[in-house]
Design a protein around this motif. Sequence first.
Motif, short mmCIF file in Angstrom:
data_model
loop_
_atom_site.label_atom_id
_atom_site.label_comp_id
_atom_site.label_asym_id
_atom_site.label_seq_id
_atom_site.Cartn_x
_atom_site.Cartn_y
_atom_site.Cartn_z
N PHE A 77 0.88 -1.29 0.05
CA PHE A 77 -0.10 0.21 0.11
C PHE A 77 0.93 1.26 -0.15
O PHE A 77 0.61 2.28 -0.88
CB PHE A 77 -1.03 0.16 1.16
CG PHE A 77 -1.48 1.38 1.35
CD1 PHE A 77 -2.62 1.66 0.85
CD2 PHE A 77 -1.07 2.16 2.39
CE1 PHE A 77 -3.16 2.89 0.69
CE2 PHE A 77 -1.80 3.37 2.76
CZ PHE A 77 -2.84 3.86 1.74
N SER B 83 1.54 3.62 -3.43
CA SER B 83 1.24 5.17 -3.23
C SER B 83 2.25 6.02 -3.30
O SER B 83 2.09 7.13 -4.00
CB SER B 83 0.51 5.40 -1.83
OG SER B 83 -0.52 4.53 -1.78
N LEU C 230 -4.09 2.26 -7.04
CA LEU C 230 -4.07 0.66 -6.49
C LEU C 230 -5.40 0.16 -6.83
O LEU C 230 -6.27 0.81 -7.00
CB LEU C 230 -4.01 1.12 -4.86
CG LEU C 230 -2.57 1.28 -4.23
CD1 LEU C 230 -2.04 2.47 -4.60
CD2 LEU C 230 -2.79 1.12 -2.81
N SER D 258 -8.60 -1.70 2.37
CA SER D 258 -9.98 -1.11 1.58
C SER D 258 -10.23 0.05 1.92
O SER D 258 -10.79 1.09 1.19
CB SER D 258 -10.98 -2.03 1.37
OG SER D 258 -11.65 -2.24 2.48
N GLU E 74 -8.77 2.53 3.71
CA GLU E 74 -7.92 3.64 3.42
C GLU E 74 -7.91 3.91 1.85
O GLU E 74 -7.62 5.13 1.43
CB GLU E 74 -6.54 3.02 3.65
CG GLU E 74 -5.52 4.00 4.05
CD GLU E 74 -5.77 5.28 4.91
OE1 GLU E 74 -5.08 6.31 4.94
OE2 GLU E 74 -6.87 5.13 5.81
N VAL E 75 -7.87 2.94 1.20
CA VAL E 75 -7.98 3.09 -0.61
C VAL E 75 -9.12 4.17 -0.81
O VAL E 75 -9.11 5.10 -1.49
CB VAL E 75 -7.85 2.07 -1.29
CG1 VAL E 75 -8.04 2.32 -2.47
CG2 VAL E 75 -6.48 1.34 -1.25
N ARG E 76 -10.43 3.52 -0.22
CA ARG E 76 -11.41 4.41 -0.24
C ARG E 76 -11.53 5.83 0.20
O ARG E 76 -12.06 6.95 -0.27
CB ARG E 76 -12.84 3.84 0.21
CG ARG E 76 -13.22 2.46 -0.46
CD ARG E 76 -14.37 1.85 -0.08
NE ARG E 76 -14.97 0.76 -0.96
CZ ARG E 76 -14.98 -0.40 -0.55
NH1 ARG E 76 -14.74 -0.89 0.97
NH2 ARG E 76 -15.53 -1.59 -1.50
N ASN F 192 -7.42 6.78 -4.02
CA ASN F 192 -6.38 6.30 -4.88
C ASN F 192 -6.55 5.09 -5.57
O ASN F 192 -5.52 4.55 -6.26
CB ASN F 192 -4.91 6.67 -4.24
CG ASN F 192 -4.76 5.78 -3.18
OD1 ASN F 192 -5.83 5.11 -2.65
ND2 ASN F 192 -3.60 5.28 -2.76
N GLY F 193 -7.52 4.52 -5.75
CA GLY F 193 -7.60 3.13 -6.19
C GLY F 193 -9.20 2.63 -6.31
O GLY F 193 -10.20 3.43 -5.95
N VAL G 121 -11.68 -0.94 -5.37
CA VAL G 121 -11.58 -2.13 -4.50
C VAL G 121 -12.27 -3.23 -5.14
O VAL G 121 -13.44 -2.76 -5.68
CB VAL G 121 -12.33 -1.76 -3.04
CG1 VAL G 121 -12.46 -3.00 -2.34
CG2 VAL G 121 -11.45 -0.65 -2.20
N TYR H 253 -7.11 8.77 -10.49
CA TYR H 253 -6.94 7.58 -9.38
C TYR H 253 -5.37 8.43 -8.62
O TYR H 253 -5.07 8.28 -7.52
CB TYR H 253 -6.42 6.55 -9.40
CG TYR H 253 -7.89 5.66 -10.04
CD1 TYR H 253 -8.64 5.45 -8.91
CD2 TYR H 253 -8.25 5.67 -11.33
CE1 TYR H 253 -10.05 4.89 -9.52
CE2 TYR H 253 -9.36 4.87 -11.77
CZ TYR H 253 -10.31 4.73 -10.75
OH TYR H 253 -11.47 4.16 -11.03
#
Length: 501
Positions: free
Chosen positions: A412, A416, A422, A431, A433-435, A439-440, A442, A465
């Motif tokens: 991750f 990043s 991602l 998931s 943290e990405v949401r 930046n990506g 899921v 992204y």
Amino acid sequence: MTAVTRPGRVVMVVANRIDGDSRVQKSAQSMAEAGWEVHLVGLSVARKPEHYRHGDVDYHKIPVPKMDPPRTLRRRVAGLKYPLAYRESARAGHGVQRIKAERIEVAAMAEEPGSGLLRVPRLVRRAGRKVQRVWIGRRIDQTKARDRHLARENGFLDRVSRRWWTLLLGDRVWRRLDNDAVRIELALLPEIVRLEPDLLHAHDMYPIGFCARAAAALRRKGKAVKLLYDAHEFVPGCDTLPADRFESLVRYERRYLPYADAIVTVSQPLAALLKEHHGLQREPAVVLNAPLTPDFSRPDPGDVRTACELGPDTPLAVYSGWAAPERKIEMIIEAARQVPALHVAFLVNRPNHPYVKSLIALGEQYGMAERLHFRGYVDYADLPRFLSTATMGIHPMQTGPINHEIALPNKFFEYSHAHLPLIVSDVKTLSEEVRRIGNGEVFTSGDVGSLVTAIDKVIADPESYRAPYRDPATLAAYTWERQVGQYVSLYEELLGKGARR
């Protein structure tokens, strides 16, 4: 101006070969740069110990002795049930070759010229060789049956044996169930004692026990030693391990964790779990597995796109990290099969490992070998720069295991810092943290179709992204330089804040 040095020799210990373990390497180098004398002790695959200096750290790699596995009840029963089996399975293979050699010899004897007087001895010899073949064949059959018997993990005999020894020995049962900790202790404990540390920094589950025992041995000699436990995983969550090893490690950590003077771990959810599970008075400090800020004064490491000989418009996904069956990396290949333009670069720890070879074979089976690129690790200090020309970074971590759900893994942070979009599975912490950052994408764990959909979305609009990375605050806290301050605070607390010049 003379560099500030701090009182104390630090010995960091890890039960692996050090190479590829970026957290261990970064922590050793960072604490040396902060002024402590740092030694890093790990395992060697060479026959002799290796001692060398890398950066500001002294490395000590020690080979691990071989030992027979514990004499479990299942093994004792196997010995009675299959008395003719070879002790070592490899010898059964040698027996096969002996049978083949004897058949060649018998065929050669049939063609040898000789008088009738020699016929009887030749027939006797031939009969003797047949008896030998039958004997060897019987031993081979019993060896194979014995191995199948031993391969049935966690059966009735194993459960009975484990229950008996646990009732008898309590947490000390770890020595009866699995001897990996014993083997590693035999290798590393003498080296730790020889170095006479002021602080022992035990990385991950195996070193906590023999570091506690080394500290006790040094204290008996009058040496004051502090012990810091760096918990990389929630051991009770490692329940996919073989049952005996799992029980051994849970008991092992529980027995020796109370000897730690301080505890640090890799994520906030794990810190909370450790505090609750072990009844700690103080929640462990957290040092995230964040990468170093890219250092452009270092030699140019190149980039993954050039290494794969791809043009700027070719979609390129990367997977960087440990390659093992439980990582389910084949999912990436299954998805790439449905995205014909996509190439995938795998930067893995063991490019020649059987599992990696199985991934290569899968690509060949699907007729897409030219789109899969397998390479070894890149130095942790250069990895984000090297990855930065890819289109996306993928991590197909499975949902379910506790350690997966609470992890913010290296990938991750590395993806990043490479400013990559991602694509991650729907494990909880990662998931979320990405949401949160945006930046990506899921995808649903284990669902190849969901992964293909996520890949298509990123290929269609990768820049959307990357947009969050334009704000320096997005990754400000996710740098090793920011994280390492926790280590410095703990070291100062344990060894004192005094410094000398």
